[in-house]
Design a protein around this motif. Structure first.
Motif, PDB file in Angstrom:
ATOM      1  N   ASN A  21       0.840  -1.206   0.000  1.00  0.00           N
ATOM      2  CA  ASN A  21       0.000   0.000   0.000  1.00  0.00           C
ATOM      3  C   ASN A  21       0.871   1.251   0.000  1.00  0.00           C
ATOM      4  N   ARG A  22       0.229   2.383  -0.175  1.00  0.00           N
ATOM      5  CA  ARG A  22       0.932   3.661  -0.239  1.00  0.00           C
ATOM      6  C   ARG A  22       0.172   4.696   0.585  1.00  0.00           C
ATOM      7  N   LEU A  23       0.870   5.736   0.972  1.00  0.00           N
ATOM      8  CA  LEU A  23       0.214   6.787   1.751  1.00  0.00           C
ATOM      9  C   LEU A  23      -0.831   7.515   0.911  1.00  0.00           C
ATOM     10  N   GLY A  24      -0.522   7.778  -0.330  1.00  0.00           N
ATOM     11  CA  GLY A  24      -1.509   8.416  -1.198  1.00  0.00           C
ATOM     12  C   GLY A  24      -1.625   9.915  -0.991  1.00  0.00           C
ATOM     13  N   ILE A  25      -0.491  10.588  -0.827  1.00  0.00           N
ATOM     14  CA  ILE A  25      -0.506  12.045  -0.712  1.00  0.00           C
ATOM     15  C   ILE A  25       0.590  12.641  -1.575  1.00  0.00           C
ATOM     16  N   LYS A  26       0.317  13.834  -2.066  1.00  0.00           N
ATOM     17  CA  LYS A  26       1.342  14.628  -2.734  1.00  0.00           C
ATOM     18  C   LYS A  26       1.836  15.663  -1.735  1.00  0.00           C
ATOM     19  N   ILE A  27       3.135  15.773  -1.600  1.00  0.00           N
ATOM     20  CA  ILE A  27       3.681  16.654  -0.578  1.00  0.00           C
ATOM     21  C   ILE A  27       4.681  17.634  -1.174  1.00  0.00           C
ATOM     22  N   ASP A  28       4.855  18.714  -0.443  1.00  0.00           N
ATOM     23  CA  ASP A  28       5.905  19.699  -0.733  1.00  0.00           C
ATOM     24  C   ASP A  28       6.910  19.587   0.399  1.00  0.00           C
ATOM     25  N   ASP A  29       8.107  19.096   0.076  1.00  0.00           N
ATOM     26  CA  ASP A  29       9.135  18.921   1.104  1.00  0.00           C
ATOM     27  C   ASP A  29      10.280  19.913   0.935  1.00  0.00           C
ATOM     28  N   CYS A  35       8.977  20.681   7.997  1.00  0.00           N
ATOM     29  CA  CYS A  35       7.694  19.979   7.935  1.00  0.00           C
ATOM     30  C   CYS A  35       7.429  19.544   6.503  1.00  0.00           C
ATOM     31  N   LEU A  36       6.425  18.695   6.340  1.00  0.00           N
ATOM     32  CA  LEU A  36       5.956  18.259   5.020  1.00  0.00           C
ATOM     33  C   LEU A  36       4.586  18.878   4.787  1.00  0.00           C
ATOM     34  N   ILE A  37       4.440  19.662   3.732  1.00  0.00           N
ATOM     35  CA  ILE A  37       3.169  20.316   3.415  1.00  0.00           C
ATOM     36  C   ILE A  37       2.377  19.406   2.473  1.00  0.00           C
ATOM     37  N   ILE A  38       1.171  19.064   2.875  1.00  0.00           N
ATOM     38  CA  ILE A  38       0.331  18.183   2.062  1.00  0.00           C
ATOM     39  C   ILE A  38      -0.337  19.012   0.967  1.00  0.00           C
ATOM     40  N   LYS A  39      -0.097  18.633  -0.276  1.00  0.00           N
ATOM     41  CA  LYS A  39      -0.671  19.360  -1.419  1.00  0.00           C
ATOM     42  C   LYS A  39      -1.974  18.728  -1.905  1.00  0.00           C
ATOM     43  N   ALA A  40      -2.082  17.398  -1.797  1.00  0.00           N
ATOM     44  CA  ALA A  40      -3.294  16.718  -2.254  1.00  0.00           C
ATOM     45  C   ALA A  40      -3.355  15.335  -1.627  1.00  0.00           C
ATOM     46  N   VAL A  41      -4.579  14.817  -1.501  1.00  0.00           N
ATOM     47  CA  VAL A  41      -4.806  13.451  -1.004  1.00  0.00           C
ATOM     48  C   VAL A  41      -5.366  12.622  -2.153  1.00  0.00           C
ATOM     49  N   SER A  42      -4.697  11.505  -2.461  1.00  0.00           N
ATOM     50  CA  SER A  42      -5.095  10.669  -3.594  1.00  0.00           C
ATOM     51  C   SER A  42      -6.097   9.604  -3.152  1.00  0.00           C
ATOM     52  N   ILE A  66       2.593  17.953   8.054  1.00  0.00           N
ATOM     53  CA  ILE A  66       3.084  16.817   8.832  1.00  0.00           C
ATOM     54  C   ILE A  66       4.296  17.313   9.599  1.00  0.00           C
ATOM     55  N   ILE A  67       4.206  17.286  10.933  1.00  0.00           N
ATOM     56  CA  ILE A  67       5.287  17.832  11.744  1.00  0.00           C
ATOM     57  C   ILE A  67       6.039  16.764  12.543  1.00  0.00           C
ATOM     58  N   ARG A  68       5.526  15.517  12.498  1.00  0.00           N
ATOM     59  CA  ARG A  68       6.269  14.429  13.142  1.00  0.00           C
ATOM     60  C   ARG A  68       5.807  13.097  12.554  1.00  0.00           C
TER      61      ARG A  68
END
Length: 223
Positions: A21-29, A35-42, A66-68
């Motif tokens: 499986n996969r997390l299914g998110i697009k992030i800006d790192d 932190c990881l900024i969530i751009k979209a949820v797949s 996402i901070i931790r």
């Protein structure tokens, strides 16, 4: 709690990640190094499945941070690597308030006021910031933010201010009655159930009353 500015909520999500499986998110790192900024949820990913199984306030949204991840924090690169591992992932998500500017070059007025409330034991002077709302044209309370000012929000919208008296116009308030109100407020019982602000407003709202009718203690009590 995190030290992020603008954080209005933090919550923990628990995911079971496997090789299939996969997390299914697009992030800006890259924008924020800590932190990881969530751009979209797949659709169909672990985050999407979490969202479907949980109430709205615990669902992950675009622009959440996402901070931790497990015990890893303060590094976008390290949290990304931790999130790629299999097993249990404890992910701390921070929700930030995002504001869009509604006007530029707005005049800001900083003034000192006497203020009180039911959770204050005395009247005190405090500086506040006022702006004229660009759309409603009402005077509103505001607070300083990084790139300008932000209009304070109450339960029913912007916190609006009624200016009863200013240096340019003292016709809206009967000064003798105002002095009477201040005198009564200063001598009022000091406890948490007594709202000094309410006491002042009860007089100001009826500023048409004649102060000479309330010169004695008995008449004041009756009022």
């Amino acid at each position: 709690k995190s030290d992020w500015k603008g954080v209005i909520q933090e919550f923990v999500i628990t995911l079971q990640k496997t090789d299939e499986n996969r997390l299914g998110i697009k992030i800006d790192d890259e924008t924020e190094p800590t932190c990881l900024i969530i751009k979209a949820v797949s659709e169909g990913g672990l985050i999407d499945l979490w969202n479907q199984a949980n109430p709205p306030h615990l669902r992950v949204r675009p622009n959440d941070r996402i901070i931790r991840v497990n015990d890893v924090k303060d590094s976008a690169e390290n949290m990304f690597a931790e999130g790629m591992k299999t097993g249990t992932l404890q992910v701390v998500v921070a929700r930030v308030q995002v504001y869009m500017p509604i006007a530029h070059d707005v005049a800001v007025y900083a003034i000192n006021v006497l203020q009180s409330a039911s959770n204050q034991m005395d009247i005190r002077a405090a500086p506040i910031v006022l702006v004229v709302h660009p759309e409603t044209k009402r005077v509103c309370a505001a607070k300083a933010v990084d790139d300008g000012v932000q209009i304070c929000q109450g339960h029913d919208g912007p916190v609006e201010v009624d200016v009863l008296m200013s240096p340019l116009d003292n016709t809206t308030l009967h000064m003798d009655l105002f002095r009477l109100a201040v005198d009564e407020v200063q001598r009022a019982p000091r406890n948490q159930a007594w709202s000094l602000r309410t006491a002042v407003r009860s007089y100001v709202r009826r500023a048409r009353l004649r102060p000479d009718k309330y010169t004695t203690e008995a008449r004041k009590v009756r009022l």
